[in-house]
Design a protein around this motif. Sequence first.
Motif, short mmCIF file in Angstrom:
data_model
loop_
_atom_site.label_atom_id
_atom_site.label_comp_id
_atom_site.label_asym_id
_atom_site.label_seq_id
_atom_site.Cartn_x
_atom_site.Cartn_y
_atom_site.Cartn_z
N ARG A 58 0.84 -1.20 0.00
CA ARG A 58 0.00 0.00 0.00
C ARG A 58 0.87 1.26 0.00
NH1 ARG A 58 -3.43 -2.96 4.07
NH2 ARG A 58 -5.26 -3.69 2.92
N GLU A 59 1.95 1.22 0.77
CA GLU A 59 2.85 2.37 0.82
C GLU A 59 3.54 2.58 -0.52
OE1 GLU A 59 5.47 1.40 4.00
OE2 GLU A 59 3.94 1.68 5.57
N ARG A 60 3.99 1.49 -1.13
CA ARG A 60 4.67 1.60 -2.43
C ARG A 60 3.70 2.10 -3.50
NH1 ARG A 60 7.85 -0.14 0.88
NH2 ARG A 60 9.68 -1.46 0.52
N GLN A 166 9.60 -10.57 -10.10
CA GLN A 166 9.21 -10.38 -11.50
C GLN A 166 8.96 -11.69 -12.24
OE1 GLN A 166 8.03 -8.66 -13.77
NE2 GLN A 166 9.34 -8.21 -15.51
N LEU A 167 9.63 -12.77 -11.86
CA LEU A 167 9.57 -14.02 -12.62
C LEU A 167 8.88 -15.13 -11.83
CD1 LEU A 167 13.19 -13.94 -14.11
CD2 LEU A 167 11.06 -13.21 -15.20
N TRP A 168 7.87 -15.73 -12.45
CA TRP A 168 7.07 -16.78 -11.80
C TRP A 168 6.97 -17.99 -12.73
CZ3 TRP A 168 2.95 -15.63 -7.83
CH2 TRP A 168 3.12 -14.37 -7.23
N VAL A 199 0.40 -7.52 -4.89
CA VAL A 199 1.55 -7.08 -4.10
C VAL A 199 2.83 -7.22 -4.93
CG1 VAL A 199 3.01 -7.67 -2.11
CG2 VAL A 199 0.53 -7.50 -1.83
N SER A 200 2.94 -8.34 -5.63
CA SER A 200 4.10 -8.55 -6.50
C SER A 200 4.12 -7.52 -7.63
CB SER A 200 4.07 -9.96 -7.08
OG SER A 200 5.12 -10.15 -8.01
N TRP A 201 2.97 -7.27 -8.23
CA TRP A 201 2.88 -6.30 -9.32
C TRP A 201 3.39 -4.94 -8.87
CZ3 TRP A 201 1.11 -6.94 -14.38
CH2 TRP A 201 0.90 -5.76 -15.12
N ILE A 202 2.92 -4.51 -7.69
CA ILE A 202 3.33 -3.21 -7.16
C ILE A 202 4.83 -3.20 -6.88
CG2 ILE A 202 3.12 -1.68 -5.15
CD1 ILE A 202 0.12 -2.62 -5.07
N LYS A 205 6.69 -2.85 -10.28
CA LYS A 205 6.53 -1.50 -10.84
C LYS A 205 7.34 -0.47 -10.03
CE LYS A 205 3.40 -1.56 -14.33
NZ LYS A 205 2.63 -0.64 -15.18
N HIS A 206 7.34 -0.63 -8.72
CA HIS A 206 8.07 0.31 -7.86
C HIS A 206 9.57 0.12 -8.03
CE1 HIS A 206 9.66 2.04 -4.09
NE2 HIS A 206 8.60 2.82 -4.13
N THR A 207 10.03 -1.11 -8.05
CA THR A 207 11.46 -1.39 -8.17
C THR A 207 12.04 -0.79 -9.45
OG1 THR A 207 11.31 -3.45 -6.90
CG2 THR A 207 13.18 -3.25 -8.41
N TRP A 208 11.25 -0.89 -10.53
CA TRP A 208 11.74 -0.44 -11.84
C TRP A 208 11.22 0.94 -12.22
CZ3 TRP A 208 15.63 -2.70 -14.34
CH2 TRP A 208 16.01 -3.98 -13.92
N ASP A 209 10.60 1.64 -11.28
CA ASP A 209 10.12 3.00 -11.49
C ASP A 209 9.26 3.10 -12.75
OD1 ASP A 209 9.82 5.71 -10.90
OD2 ASP A 209 11.58 6.30 -12.06
N LEU A 210 8.31 2.18 -12.86
CA LEU A 210 7.37 2.19 -13.97
C LEU A 210 6.06 2.83 -13.53
CD1 LEU A 210 8.06 -1.44 -15.27
CD2 LEU A 210 8.73 0.70 -16.40
N THR A 211 5.36 3.42 -14.47
CA THR A 211 4.11 4.10 -14.15
C THR A 211 2.95 3.11 -14.09
OG1 THR A 211 3.62 4.53 -16.48
CG2 THR A 211 4.92 6.19 -15.29
N VAL A 212 1.84 3.57 -13.52
CA VAL A 212 0.57 2.84 -13.57
C VAL A 212 -0.46 3.77 -14.18
CG1 VAL A 212 1.03 1.28 -11.65
CG2 VAL A 212 0.00 3.51 -11.18
N ASP A 213 -1.38 3.22 -14.96
CA ASP A 213 -2.44 4.07 -15.51
C ASP A 213 -3.61 4.10 -14.52
OD1 ASP A 213 -4.51 2.03 -16.16
OD2 ASP A 213 -3.05 1.33 -17.63
N PRO A 214 -4.56 5.02 -14.67
CA PRO A 214 -5.63 5.18 -13.68
C PRO A 214 -6.45 3.92 -13.45
CG PRO A 214 -5.50 7.12 -15.07
CD PRO A 214 -4.57 6.13 -15.68
N ASP A 215 -6.81 3.19 -14.50
CA ASP A 215 -7.60 1.97 -14.33
C ASP A 215 -6.80 0.91 -13.59
OD1 ASP A 215 -9.72 3.13 -15.64
OD2 ASP A 215 -9.32 2.14 -17.56
N GLU A 216 -5.54 0.83 -13.91
CA GLU A 216 -4.64 -0.13 -13.25
C GLU A 216 -4.54 0.19 -11.76
OE1 GLU A 216 0.18 -1.09 -13.58
OE2 GLU A 216 -0.84 0.14 -15.09
N GLU A 217 -4.33 1.47 -11.44
CA GLU A 217 -4.23 1.87 -10.03
C GLU A 217 -5.52 1.52 -9.29
OE1 GLU A 217 -3.56 5.89 -7.32
OE2 GLU A 217 -4.80 5.91 -9.14
N ALA A 218 -6.67 1.81 -9.89
CA ALA A 218 -7.95 1.52 -9.25
C ALA A 218 -8.11 0.02 -8.97
CB ALA A 218 -9.10 2.03 -10.11
N ALA A 219 -7.69 -0.81 -9.92
CA ALA A 219 -7.79 -2.25 -9.73
C ALA A 219 -6.88 -2.72 -8.61
CB ALA A 219 -7.43 -2.97 -11.03
#
Length: 227
Positions: A58-60, A166-168, A199-202, A205-219
């Motif tokens: 949640r913090e990330r 990142q890898l599963w 949690v893994s997705w976040i 994205k945080h580790t690699w400083d990638l953006t999230v779009d509004p729909d993605e953030e809401a989900a």
Amino acid sequence: MPKKAPSKIGGVALTVFGVLALAACTLDQQGGTAQPQGDDTSSKPSTDGSSLSVEQARERLEELRVEAENDPSGYDRSLFPHWTSKDGCDTRQVVLQRDGEGVEVDEDCDPVAGSWHSPYDGETFTDSGELDIDHMVALNEGWRSGAHAWTTEKRERFANDLDSSQLWAVSASSNRSKGDSDPADWLPPLESSHCDYVVSWIEVKHTWDLTVDPDEEAALREVLAGC
């Protein structure tokens, strides 16, 4: 004069002293210290999912940049060199060894025995050929979220990232169902894995400083609210 009867307290003290001395001797012979029974403090690090807690996720999430998705032309998987080799094993082989149980490999580092649990759908496999190595944040999703501006060297590190979650190792069918979708469009069929997934997705994205779009953030927020 009649002899005094032995002190009961003194006898108990001697008994206790003897027990303690015996225990100390035993420990000295073993070269260790006593551990409470049933309280094994050692643990095997988990290889499934992120090392982040839900609260940390949640913090990330609050720190991620929310931007409308950009989809520059020119994407190609070859721009993300993946399954690079190190010490005789490529990244796919490393993940299969890491995420499997009882994995045995041949001289080329290919698994010849073992079992794998696919966290996306709960399926278990004994044939590694039925598994894909999923990029939690798909390469094309990474491209749309900022990786288009990276060097090829950085994209290669992203595609072979063994340091984050990142890898599963997952079933080929679930990976191909996901494609390059983000959590607004796809979540694993196994509902109980949704919290670990976002949690893994976040984390990635945080580790690699990638953006999230509004729909993605809401989900992401919606799933985390139920975790």
